[in-house]
Design a protein around this motif. Structure first.
Motif, PDB file in Angstrom:
ATOM      1  N   LEU A  17       0.836  -1.192   0.000  1.00 59.45           N
ATOM      2  CA  LEU A  17       0.000   0.000   0.000  1.00 59.45           C
ATOM      3  C   LEU A  17       0.877   1.250   0.000  1.00 59.45           C
ATOM      4  N   VAL A  18       0.431   2.272  -0.726  1.00 63.26           N
ATOM      5  CA  VAL A  18       1.252   3.474  -0.869  1.00 63.26           C
ATOM      6  C   VAL A  18       1.440   4.211   0.457  1.00 63.26           C
ATOM      7  N   ASP A  19       0.548   3.984   1.415  1.00 62.24           N
ATOM      8  CA  ASP A  19       0.697   4.624   2.724  1.00 62.24           C
ATOM      9  C   ASP A  19       1.213   3.647   3.785  1.00 62.24           C
ATOM     10  N   LEU A 474      -5.997  13.666  -7.269  1.00 56.32           N
ATOM     11  CA  LEU A 474      -6.818  14.257  -6.221  1.00 56.32           C
ATOM     12  C   LEU A 474      -8.142  13.510  -6.158  1.00 56.32           C
ATOM     13  N   THR A 475      -8.426  12.931  -4.993  1.00 55.00           N
ATOM     14  CA  THR A 475      -9.664  12.170  -4.817  1.00 55.00           C
ATOM     15  C   THR A 475     -10.238  12.421  -3.432  1.00 55.00           C
ATOM     16  N   GLY A 476     -11.545  12.513  -3.359  1.00 59.25           N
ATOM     17  CA  GLY A 476     -12.203  12.636  -2.063  1.00 59.25           C
ATOM     18  C   GLY A 476     -12.399  11.304  -1.384  1.00 59.25           C
ATOM     19  N   ALA A 477     -12.044  10.206  -2.054  1.00 57.13           N
ATOM     20  CA  ALA A 477     -12.260   8.870  -1.501  1.00 57.13           C
ATOM     21  C   ALA A 477     -11.453   8.674  -0.224  1.00 57.13           C
ATOM     22  N   ALA A 478     -12.092   8.094   0.772  1.00 55.48           N
ATOM     23  CA  ALA A 478     -11.466   7.920   2.080  1.00 55.48           C
ATOM     24  C   ALA A 478     -10.766   6.570   2.170  1.00 55.48           C
ATOM     25  N   ASP A 479      -9.437   6.612   2.274  1.00 51.34           N
ATOM     26  CA  ASP A 479      -8.685   5.385   2.533  1.00 51.34           C
ATOM     27  C   ASP A 479      -8.721   5.134   4.029  1.00 51.34           C
ATOM     28  N   THR A 486      -4.100   3.338  -2.929  1.00 53.67           N
ATOM     29  CA  THR A 486      -3.216   2.502  -3.742  1.00 53.67           C
ATOM     30  C   THR A 486      -3.900   2.108  -5.039  1.00 53.67           C
ATOM     31  N   VAL A 487      -5.192   1.806  -4.972  1.00 56.08           N
ATOM     32  CA  VAL A 487      -5.944   1.475  -6.190  1.00 56.08           C
ATOM     33  C   VAL A 487      -5.947   2.657  -7.151  1.00 56.08           C
ATOM     34  N   VAL A 488      -6.154   3.863  -6.623  1.00 57.77           N
ATOM     35  CA  VAL A 488      -6.132   5.053  -7.483  1.00 57.77           C
ATOM     36  C   VAL A 488      -4.761   5.197  -8.141  1.00 57.77           C
ATOM     37  N   ALA A 489      -3.695   5.044  -7.362  1.00 56.29           N
ATOM     38  CA  ALA A 489      -2.342   5.171  -7.909  1.00 56.29           C
ATOM     39  C   ALA A 489      -2.080   4.125  -8.986  1.00 56.29           C
ATOM     40  N   ILE A 490      -2.495   2.886  -8.737  1.00 60.37           N
ATOM     41  CA  ILE A 490      -2.244   1.814  -9.699  1.00 60.37           C
ATOM     42  C   ILE A 490      -3.028   2.052 -10.984  1.00 60.37           C
TER      43      ILE A 490
END
Length: 777
Positions: A17-19, A474-479, A486-490
């Motif tokens: 995961l990116v974080d 830029l996304t408002g989605a809450a990780d 990570t899904v957004v980045a991929i």
């Protein structure tokens, strides 16, 4: 509607995961870790009784205490709030009447915690006690006091649906069985207690909120609503969240209370709830009674199903309407059932409100269904796998209640766990006290119709590219730990053909990121993933056009891979990514593009009442086999191993999928074995991690996960949800395994040792009575 094909440019084993580094090194800052220099400390005064009228509430002595900056009561907010526009019947603090023990009555903001505690002691509260009802049956009695005047019989919502010819279905059955299951109330028990930091600027009238919320957009709406301020003056920032599982998919009372205090004190207020207060705030899976009737032919083919569900919902609406609708809607979408009847009742009681929890609405009913199917299979002499295979759907299809099924990998899930567990070689041949059980489950990939229907896209992602060549998503989605960032980045990196570390994700800040509906119903991968692909595709077109100009070609001739742009023949030298970015920035400077995703009308459910609940663009499917050992002297169940297969469509990040399936199985294990919220006169009896029993690493078995990729035609690269679908299969698979091990069918969850011992003792008593009857005859 389908996006570009998955190229597999990234590691198909999966990526961390990116974080993840921030979390494991301690750099991650959760709400309680935020810099709260100068912040006042907030504490809540809670009702000591479960039901009563507020006769007198005097805060004058507390307000006079040195160090007290502000006190708020129900008089400070006459606006109700709630997650559903049609069911906002809760105030942040009780007005006139309290309806559960622990309900907020007043709150204090002071210079430190000790002063706040002293102030609470000085508040004078006089209540006139009213009858309290802690069970659904008592609350539904004809002479019961109404908790809400507009809800006769204390029924928050009743649902009655029938699809297909039920009478004909049961007439065609060779075997009909009815059984009642009882499932206890379960808490999310997330590691991080509730907390929020509210900062109000009296000069600008702006409120900045940082909280544990999974739904920043809804929090934004409700803060503006309850404080009666323009939404443009509210900013919501999501810090790291230490687990949600549905506990935070509603705006919670403490968040609004802290905001009210911050405005009244004209400053910053930190609210950190204790573990007990977090339990009292609750919003978890309701206690549920399921009476289920199934008809089947001798070959195991289902002919009809009738189901009655009674949920103990607590004192306020919350997610209740959706939960009781999900329980019925998701009877379908897993198997082909020719006729289904559903009667659901959500009941108000004098307990903390229940809400959504992982597998929202589906888990208890799925447990009852899968358990009864196994009992009937034994009676018919059929293999449980054969019964499930006799009732598979054929995608694409629409269910009787108009749910859209576009991809369906359950058959392969069954094959995988059957082989991996050695089912046919081992079933019935294990040593005494050991057993195998199986079950299936499914879940939605996001609700196709949003809770707050505004006509806006279901998801929006913005991408920014500037001189440094870095791509900011830029996304408002809450990780919240599920790996959505990570899904957004991929998806962005894969679409653009760039390295993953070139993409930076910024999420959950309403002043910077686009609106997103939040982390619930496993919507982010499907909806936000598609929006991210849309944005990246638009950015890719801009870069290709720039490369074409540079190479004196037309865009249709340009190909890109591995951060290189070249004419398809490869005859000319390739352009590197940095060079193409530089060319794209000429004349216009920084590039910003926006991607969107919206579910089409045909996916948004049927026309019957509540038809939108359960509607989705894609269902995940799962099958499980559980192996147990049961000590018939102590009743202790030990889970030896679990085999789980999940059809998640294309696995965008297989490493994360395996982790999510393991987590879902583990939470299902908690509900099946030990988790239960009990009350003593309305007060939770297990309001700490010492008393609330959860599985630990000692009880956690090996969980072997198999990924099935059915590749959904509408999912991002064919992906569907991966977090919730496997949970509901564990409880029935475990209970079926117990029946296989010791011949006892358990009706109640959790299957604690005392319940197992009681069931064994009941069997011995029944056997003795049978012997006595035979002897007497």
């Amino acid at each position: 509607m389908s996006g570009p094909a998955f190229q597999g440019g990234l590691d198909r084993a999966g990526v961390p995961l990116v974080d993840g580094i921030d979390k494991v090194t301690g750099r991650a800052r959760y709400t309680a870790d935020l810099d709260h220099t100068g912040a006042l400390v907030a504490r809540i005064l809670r009702s000591p009784i479960s039901h009563g009228d507020i006769v007198r509430l005097d805060v004058s002595k507390a307000l006079a205490l040195d160090g007290v900056a502000a006190i708020v009561t129900g008089e400070d907010c006459a606006i109700t709030y709630g997650v559903l526009p049609i069911a906002m019947n809760e105030y942040p603090m009780a007005r006139d009447r309290v309806r559960y023990r622990g309900e907020p009555v007043a709150a204090v903001a002071a210079v430190d915690a000790e002063t706040a505690r002293q102030a609470l002691d000085l508040i004078e509260l006089e209540l006139r006690e009213l009858p309290a009802y802690y069970e659904s049956e008592a609350a539904r009695a004809p002479d019961a006091w109404l908790l809400h005047d507009n809800k006769p019989g204390n029924i928050e919502r009743e649902v009655h649906n029938e699809f297909g010819d039920l009478a004909a279905g049961f007439e065609a059955a060779d075997l009909i069985r009815t059984h009642t299951h009882h499932c206890a109330e379960v808490n999310h028990a997330q590691i991080e207690p509730h907390a929020c930091l509210m900062d109000y600027d009296p000069v600008t009238g702006r409120l900045t909120a940082q909280s544990v919320s999974q739904v920043g957009y809804y929090l934004h709406l409700m803060l503006a609503r309850c404080l009666e301020i323009d939404p443009s003056r509210v900013r919501v920032i999501k810090p790291f969240v230490g687990g949600g599982f549905g506990a935070r998919v509603e705006v919670l009372n403490f968040e609004v209370i802290a905001a009210l205090l911050a405005r009244k004190a004209s400053g910053r207020v930190l609210m950190r709830l204790s573990r007990e207060e977090t339990f009292i705030t609750h919003r978890a899976r309701p206690q549920t009674d399921i009476t289920l009737t199934i008809g089947t032919r001798r070959d195991g083919r289902f002919t009809a199903c009738s189901c009655e569900v009674v949920q103990r919902g607590g004192a306020y609406a919350g997610y209740g309407i959706v939960t009781i609708l999900y329980a019925g809607a998701l009877l379908q979408g897993l198997y082909d059932i020719p006729a289904v009847k559903y009667d659901g009742y959500r009941v108000y009681t004098n307990l903390p409100p229940c809400g959504a929890m992982r597998g929202h609405g589906s888990v208890d009913v799925r447990h009852a269904f899968e358990n009864l199917v196994d009992r009937m299979a034994r009676e018919l002499g059929l293999d449980p796998f054969a019964v499930r295979r006799a009732n598979l759907l054929a995608a694409p299809t629409r269910t009787l209640n108009d749910l859209m099924v576009n991809s369906y990998g359950l058959a392969e899930c069954l094959d995988k766990v059957e082989r991996a567990s050695g089912w046919h070689e081992r079933i019935g041949r294990l040593p005494p006290g050991k057993g195998l059980g199986m079950a299936c489950s499914h879940y939605v990939s996001g609700s196709a119709k949003p809770i707050h229907f505004t006509g806006e896209p279901h998801a929006v992602v913005a991408l920014r590219l500037d001189f440094d060549g870095g791509i900011t998503a830029l996304t408002g989605a809450a990780d919240i730990g599920q790996g959505s960032s990570t899904v957004v980045a991929i998806t962005v990196a894969e679409t653009l053909g760039v390295a993953l570390n070139r993409v930076r994700v910024i999420s959950g800040d309403s002043a910077i990121t686009p609106k997103d509906n939040g982390a619930y119903s496993s919507r982010i991968t499907f909806m936000v993933g598609n929006a991210a692909i849309d944005a990246a595709t638009k950015l890719k077109q801009i870069l290709i056009a720039a490369a074409a100009r540079k190479l004196e070609a037309v865009p249709e001739q340009i190909e890109c891979a591995g951060e290189s742009f070249f004419i398809g023949s490869g005859a000319q030298a390739a352009l590197g990514f940095a060079e193409v970015v530089k060319a794209a920035l000429v004349d216009e400077g920084a590039i910003t593009v926006k991607g969107i995703f919206t579910c089409p009308p045909e996916s948004q459910g049927g026309q019957h009442r509540g038809g939108a609940v359960g509607s989705t663009m894609g269902f995940s499917y799962a099958a499980q086999v559980v192996e147990v050992s049961v000590d018939d002297a102590t009743g202790l169940i030990t889970v030896d191993k679990v085999w789980a297969a999940l059809d998640c469509g294309r696995a965008i990040n297989p490493l994360a999928v395996v982790g999510q399936v393991q987590g879902a199985v583990w939470m299902g294990m908690g509900q099946a074995m030990c988790e239960e919220t009990r009350y003593l006169d309305g007060l939770p009896a297990h309001a700490s991690f010492l008393e609330y029993r959860m599985p630990t690493m000692i009880e956690s078995p090996p969980i072997e996960v198999a990924i099935v990729e059915s590749v959904d035609p509408f999912g991002p690269f064919g992906a569907k949800e991966a977090s919730e679908g496997a949970l509901a299969g564990f409880p029935p698979a475990m209970v079926n395994a117990v029946a296989n091990a010791i011949g006892i069918d358990l009706d109640d969850l959790p299957a604690t040792p005392d319940r197992v011992v009681e069931a064994l003792a009941r069997r011995r008593r029944e056997a003795k009575r049978a012997v006595a009857v035979r002897a007497a005859s």
